[in-house]
Design a protein around this motif. Structure first.
Motif, PDB file in Angstrom:
ATOM      1  N   CYS A 267      -2.859   4.545   5.728  1.00 45.64           N
ATOM      2  CA  CYS A 267      -1.759   5.428   6.142  1.00 45.64           C
ATOM      3  C   CYS A 267      -1.979   5.944   7.554  1.00 45.64           C
ATOM      4  N   ALA A 268      -3.226   6.267   7.905  1.00 40.56           N
ATOM      5  CA  ALA A 268      -3.524   6.708   9.272  1.00 40.56           C
ATOM      6  C   ALA A 268      -3.261   5.593  10.271  1.00 40.56           C
ATOM      7  N   MET A 269      -3.580   4.357   9.886  1.00 39.80           N
ATOM      8  CA  MET A 269      -3.313   3.228  10.771  1.00 39.80           C
ATOM      9  C   MET A 269      -1.827   3.088  11.052  1.00 39.80           C
ATOM     10  N   HIS A 270      -1.000   3.169  10.014  1.00 42.51           N
ATOM     11  CA  HIS A 270       0.449   3.043  10.217  1.00 42.51           C
ATOM     12  C   HIS A 270       1.017   4.244  10.966  1.00 42.51           C
ATOM     13  N   ALA A 271       0.469   5.438  10.711  1.00 37.55           N
ATOM     14  CA  ALA A 271       0.919   6.603  11.470  1.00 37.55           C
ATOM     15  C   ALA A 271       0.571   6.445  12.946  1.00 37.55           C
ATOM     16  N   GLY A 272      -0.613   5.892  13.242  1.00 38.11           N
ATOM     17  CA  GLY A 272      -0.975   5.641  14.630  1.00 38.11           C
ATOM     18  C   GLY A 272      -0.069   4.624  15.291  1.00 38.11           C
ATOM     19  N   ILE A 273       0.305   3.573  14.548  1.00 35.86           N
ATOM     20  CA  ILE A 273       1.249   2.586  15.094  1.00 35.86           C
ATOM     21  C   ILE A 273       2.588   3.241  15.417  1.00 35.86           C
ATOM     22  N   GLY A 274       3.063   4.074  14.503  1.00 33.45           N
ATOM     23  CA  GLY A 274       4.342   4.727  14.728  1.00 33.45           C
ATOM     24  C   GLY A 274       4.327   5.650  15.928  1.00 33.45           C
ATOM     25  N   LEU A 275       3.257   6.420  16.097  1.00 41.00           N
ATOM     26  CA  LEU A 275       3.186   7.375  17.201  1.00 41.00           C
ATOM     27  C   LEU A 275       2.903   6.683  18.530  1.00 41.00           C
ATOM     28  N   ALA A 276       2.050   5.652  18.528  1.00 37.15           N
ATOM     29  CA  ALA A 276       1.662   5.012  19.780  1.00 37.15           C
ATOM     30  C   ALA A 276       2.709   4.035  20.294  1.00 37.15           C
ATOM     31  N   MET A 277       3.502   3.437  19.399  1.00 32.76           N
ATOM     32  CA  MET A 277       4.463   2.412  19.805  1.00 32.76           C
ATOM     33  C   MET A 277       5.906   2.807  19.543  1.00 32.76           C
ATOM     34  N   GLY A 278       6.138   3.979  18.964  1.00 31.30           N
ATOM     35  CA  GLY A 278       7.501   4.411  18.690  1.00 31.30           C
ATOM     36  C   GLY A 278       8.142   3.710  17.509  1.00 31.30           C
ATOM     37  N   MET A 279       7.350   3.040  16.654  1.00 34.99           N
ATOM     38  CA  MET A 279       7.883   2.322  15.492  1.00 34.99           C
ATOM     39  C   MET A 279       7.839   3.253  14.279  1.00 34.99           C
ATOM     40  N   TYR A 280       8.657   4.303  14.335  1.00 25.96           N
ATOM     41  CA  TYR A 280       8.584   5.357  13.328  1.00 25.96           C
ATOM     42  C   TYR A 280       9.080   4.881  11.963  1.00 25.96           C
ATOM     43  N   LEU A 281      10.158   4.102  11.942  1.00 26.09           N
ATOM     44  CA  LEU A 281      10.696   3.632  10.671  1.00 26.09           C
ATOM     45  C   LEU A 281       9.742   2.643   9.998  1.00 26.09           C
ATOM     46  N   PHE A 282       9.106   1.789  10.790  1.00 28.70           N
ATOM     47  CA  PHE A 282       8.137   0.854  10.222  1.00 28.70           C
ATOM     48  C   PHE A 282       6.944   1.610   9.637  1.00 28.70           C
ATOM     49  N   ALA A 283       6.439   2.598  10.373  1.00 30.55           N
ATOM     50  CA  ALA A 283       5.309   3.381   9.864  1.00 30.55           C
ATOM     51  C   ALA A 283       5.692   4.120   8.592  1.00 30.55           C
ATOM     52  N   PHE A 284       6.894   4.663   8.556  1.00 29.71           N
ATOM     53  CA  PHE A 284       7.310   5.457   7.399  1.00 29.71           C
ATOM     54  C   PHE A 284       7.442   4.596   6.146  1.00 29.71           C
TER      55      PHE A 284
END
Length: 389
Positions: A267-284
């Motif tokens: 979950c931390a990995m996906h949250a980092g992807i969302g915050l660092a790359m702006g892929m919020y829907l993918f992370a969620f």
């Protein structure tokens, strides 16, 4: 025969465990939020991205023609447009109605009102939009389709929905709840294992160059390149951490002792992807799928094991260990990178120069440097273990 019957019973117990509907509520509410946010993010460009010839960015007819080469049975918006023309509706009106239905189905899932119908409609309209706009769809659409598929087939409603309170309808078989949750768990294990295996086969994740390229590629370059260069030594650590986390997912997520670590890590990995790359829907959507598959039982187990007055101490101990091991990884990585002549990440990614391979005497000296660096890393890990314990 006894051994065969014992294996059969173990297989049945694994595939059909008795489960509560907490995981189903997490999946339903999470997907409801996801569908609503997905539709709202495309509100201004819905017709522009999905219109037919001469009206959109890329013709929907072209995407659906390519889709027809794969199968004529895949749902698409063209079916709805054709149906609308028979009753005198324009294409833009049909697309607007489809968008409204997608938002309404997402709200129905969020509230748990007509849960089964809302899940089927959300799956259908989202799949139509994703397949008709295949040129502009990406991973989030695939995982939304997977989540909605499992949701519409699961024994709805759950106890947290309005249907539970208004219609007094109840799921009849708790083992059926366990079966669909088990399928979701196995599906995630397959996805993460092969994703991690694919990453391990290349060199880009071991030296961090793939992370660098992902963070500087538009439109995902939301972090200043100067900051990325300043923290370039963390890229190999993050790449190796991602590979090990994904390829170890199906082996460590089932064990109750390592499940919490792997679930928090993924979950931390996906949250980092969302915050660092702006892929919020993918992370969620990835966080929701993981929490629904492996989260509910873990949360209840942790609540039972925690005693009053020990939560703060446990958090302090876990945070101290994470800080110690993180600092050791950074120092070990800097030691390893210092043995390269020149460092692969700096030469290939930052300077654009080809990597040079050592030969002859240079190879022997480089091997000696690597050996000494590994010994230093071993001493660092031994010291960190003593400090953490």
């Amino acid at each position: 025969m006894k051994r065969l019957s014992a294996w059969r019973e173990r297989l049945v117990d694994f595939c059909f465990p008795a489960e509560s509907d907490t995981w189903l509520a997490v999946l339903r509410i999470g997907l409801g939020v996801q569908v609503v946010l997905y539709a709202l993010s495309l509100r201004d460009d819905w017709s522009y991205l999905l219109a037919g010839t001469g009206h959109g960015l890329i013709s929907r007819n072209l995407g659906e023609a390519i889709l027809s080469l794969e199968s004529d049975l895949v749902p698409r918006l063209g079916w709805l447009v054709t149906l609308g023309t028979h009753i005198g509706l324009h294409e833009e009106t049909v697309l607007s109605v489809a968008w409204v239905c997608l938002v309404a189905s997402g709200c129905g899932l969020l509230m748990g009102l007509a849960s089964r119908s809302a899940a089927i409609l959300a799956w259908l309209f989202h799949l139509c939009a994703a397949k008709s706009g295949g040129f502009v769809s990406y991973g989030v659409d695939n995982f939304m389709t997977i989540g909605l598929f499992y949701l519409m087939l699961s024994p709805l409603p759950d106890r947290y929905s309005l249907d539970w309170r208004l219609r007094k309808s109840r799921p009849r078989d708790p083992q059926l709840l366990g079966f669909w949750r088990r399928l979701l768990q196995l599906h995630l294990c397959v996805i993460y294992f092969f994703s991690g295996l694919t990453k391990c086969l290349g060199t880009g994740w071991w030296d961090g160059s793939n992370i660098w390229r992902a963070l500087i590629r538009p439109p995902f370059n939301i972090i200043d390149p100067e900051i990325l260069i300043r923290w370039k030594y963390l890229f190999p650590v993050a790449g190796i951490f991602t590979c090990l986390l994904e390829i170890g997912y199906p082996f460590f997520i089932w064990n109750s002792k390592t499940r919490k670590i792997w679930l928090i890590g993924i979950c931390a990995m996906h949250a980092g992807i969302g915050l660092a790359m702006g892929m919020y829907l993918f992370a969620f959507i990835m966080i929701i799928l993981n929490l629904a598959a492996f989260g509910p039982g873990l949360i209840r187990a942790n609540l039972r094991t925690y005693q009053p007055g020990t939560v703060g101490r446990d958090l302090w101990t876990s945070g101290k260990r994470a800080f110690i091991w993180g600092s050791v990884l950074v120092r070990a990585n800097s030691h390893l990178l210092s043995t390269r002549r020149p460092p692969l990440l700096e030469s290939v990614v930052l300077k654009g120069e080809p990597a040079r391979h050592a030969r002859g005497t240079d190879a022997r000296s480089s091997a000696g440097d690597c050996t000494s660096a590994v010994n230093r890393c071993g001493r660092l890990f031994k010291t960190a273990r003593e400090r953490a314990d």
